[in-house]
Design a protein around this motif. Structure first.
Motif, PDB file in Angstrom:
ATOM      1  N   ILE A 108       0.831  -1.200   0.000  1.00 40.88           N
ATOM      2  CA  ILE A 108       0.000   0.000   0.000  1.00 40.88           C
ATOM      3  C   ILE A 108       0.871   1.256   0.000  1.00 40.88           C
ATOM      4  CG2 ILE A 108      -1.699   1.306   1.337  1.00 40.88           C
ATOM      5  CD1 ILE A 108      -2.873  -1.453   2.142  1.00 40.88           C
ATOM      6  N   GLU A 109       1.937   1.262   0.813  1.00 37.20           N
ATOM      7  CA  GLU A 109       2.878   2.387   0.819  1.00 37.20           C
ATOM      8  C   GLU A 109       3.549   2.526  -0.556  1.00 37.20           C
ATOM      9  OE1 GLU A 109       5.705   1.642   3.898  1.00 37.20           O
ATOM     10  OE2 GLU A 109       4.303   2.087   5.516  1.00 37.20           O
ATOM     11  N   ALA A 110       3.913   1.414  -1.149  1.00 39.29           N
ATOM     12  CA  ALA A 110       4.574   1.444  -2.457  1.00 39.29           C
ATOM     13  C   ALA A 110       3.638   1.987  -3.528  1.00 39.29           C
ATOM     14  CB  ALA A 110       5.063   0.043  -2.826  1.00 39.29           C
ATOM     15  N   LEU A 111       2.382   1.583  -3.501  1.00 42.72           N
ATOM     16  CA  LEU A 111       1.405   2.084  -4.482  1.00 42.72           C
ATOM     17  C   LEU A 111       1.253   3.592  -4.371  1.00 42.72           C
ATOM     18  CD1 LEU A 111      -1.428  -0.607  -4.429  1.00 42.72           C
ATOM     19  CD2 LEU A 111      -0.027   0.073  -6.378  1.00 42.72           C
ATOM     20  N   SER A 112       1.205   4.084  -3.163  1.00 43.00           N
ATOM     21  CA  SER A 112       1.095   5.518  -2.943  1.00 43.00           C
ATOM     22  C   SER A 112       2.310   6.245  -3.539  1.00 43.00           C
ATOM     23  CB  SER A 112       0.974   5.801  -1.447  1.00 43.00           C
ATOM     24  OG  SER A 112       0.947   7.175  -1.202  1.00 43.00           O
ATOM     25  N   TYR A 113       3.486   5.699  -3.325  1.00 44.96           N
ATOM     26  CA  TYR A 113       4.718   6.280  -3.857  1.00 44.96           C
ATOM     27  C   TYR A 113       4.703   6.290  -5.387  1.00 44.96           C
ATOM     28  CZ  TYR A 113       9.733   6.663  -4.930  1.00 44.96           C
ATOM     29  OH  TYR A 113      10.953   7.033  -5.434  1.00 44.96           O
ATOM     30  N   LEU A 114       4.233   5.198  -5.987  1.00 40.52           N
ATOM     31  CA  LEU A 114       4.265   5.060  -7.444  1.00 40.52           C
ATOM     32  C   LEU A 114       3.249   5.949  -8.161  1.00 40.52           C
ATOM     33  CD1 LEU A 114       4.878   1.229  -7.742  1.00 40.52           C
ATOM     34  CD2 LEU A 114       6.501   3.091  -8.211  1.00 40.52           C
ATOM     35  N   LYS A 115       2.294   6.506  -7.423  1.00 39.28           N
ATOM     36  CA  LYS A 115       1.341   7.434  -8.043  1.00 39.28           C
ATOM     37  C   LYS A 115       2.041   8.699  -8.519  1.00 39.28           C
ATOM     38  CE  LYS A 115      -2.824   5.898  -5.721  1.00 39.28           C
ATOM     39  NZ  LYS A 115      -3.868   6.203  -4.749  1.00 39.28           N
ATOM     40  N   SER A 116       3.126   9.084  -7.844  1.00 41.25           N
ATOM     41  CA  SER A 116       3.817  10.318  -8.216  1.00 41.25           C
ATOM     42  C   SER A 116       5.288  10.101  -8.580  1.00 41.25           C
ATOM     43  CB  SER A 116       3.714  11.342  -7.085  1.00 41.25           C
ATOM     44  OG  SER A 116       4.227  10.804  -5.886  1.00 41.25           O
ATOM     45  N   ASN A 117       5.741   8.865  -8.612  1.00 38.49           N
ATOM     46  CA  ASN A 117       7.137   8.551  -8.939  1.00 38.49           C
ATOM     47  C   ASN A 117       7.187   7.372  -9.902  1.00 38.49           C
ATOM     48  OD1 ASN A 117       8.747  10.250  -6.821  1.00 38.49           O
ATOM     49  ND2 ASN A 117       7.085   9.295  -5.688  1.00 38.49           N
TER      50      ASN A 117
END
Length: 165
Positions: A40-49
């Protein structure tokens, strides 16, 4: 110097993340931009990176690495890092570059990186372990990787197929 690729690590085990980070620090063509303890943390990061490569554990809380892998864009490559060999076929069905079983050795990780970059591996693309590049080493003990600081080593003794530190 070859192109630098960006990567993230998604693994709920701190020791597994440390082993991967330590190994990857010796491979200058891969830069780990971030690591996460869950998908879930990784998905959040990948939304803008954006990244080129993701190292994914399979057995994680909330969202498994396989489920997370299904959400990844096709231009991002996956390398699964897990202790569960029974999910290998499903991992490769997600077009994974490789499937690494824990504990992960540096040589096996380097082989996966060469597979990712399409290199043959004839020229060394990594830094050797020296006192200047690391103050510790990971060793395999009781079916897991254990981090040992060099300053804590008093002696090393060979015992047939084993060593005593």
């Amino acid at each position: 110097m070859p192109k630098a690729y960006t990567a993230i690590i998604v693994d709920d085990e701190p020791t597994a993340r440390d082993v991967l980070m330590t190994h990857l620090q010796r491979i200058p063509m891969v830069e780990v931009t971030q690591y996460f303890k869950n998908a879930i943390e990784a998905l959040s990061y990948l939304k803008s990176n954006t990244v080129d490569l993701e190292f994914l554990d399979i057995n994680m809380p909330e969202v498994s690495g396989l489920s997370f892998g299904k959400l990844v864009k096709n231009d991002v490559k996956l390398i699964f890092t897990t202790a569960h060999r029974e999910y290998a076929v499903e991992g490769f069905n997600l077009q994974a570059v490789d499937y690494l079983l824990k504990p992960i050795s540096f040589d096996r990780l380097l082989q996966a990186i060469h597979k990712f970059t399409g290199e043959t591996g004839s020229e060394p693309q990594h830094k050797p372990i020296t006192k200047e590049t690391s103050d510790f080493v990971f060793v395999r003990a009781d079916r897991k990787m254990v981090k040992i600081d060099f300053r804590d080593i008093i002696y090393i003794e060979s015992l047939s197929d084993y060593i005593k530190i």
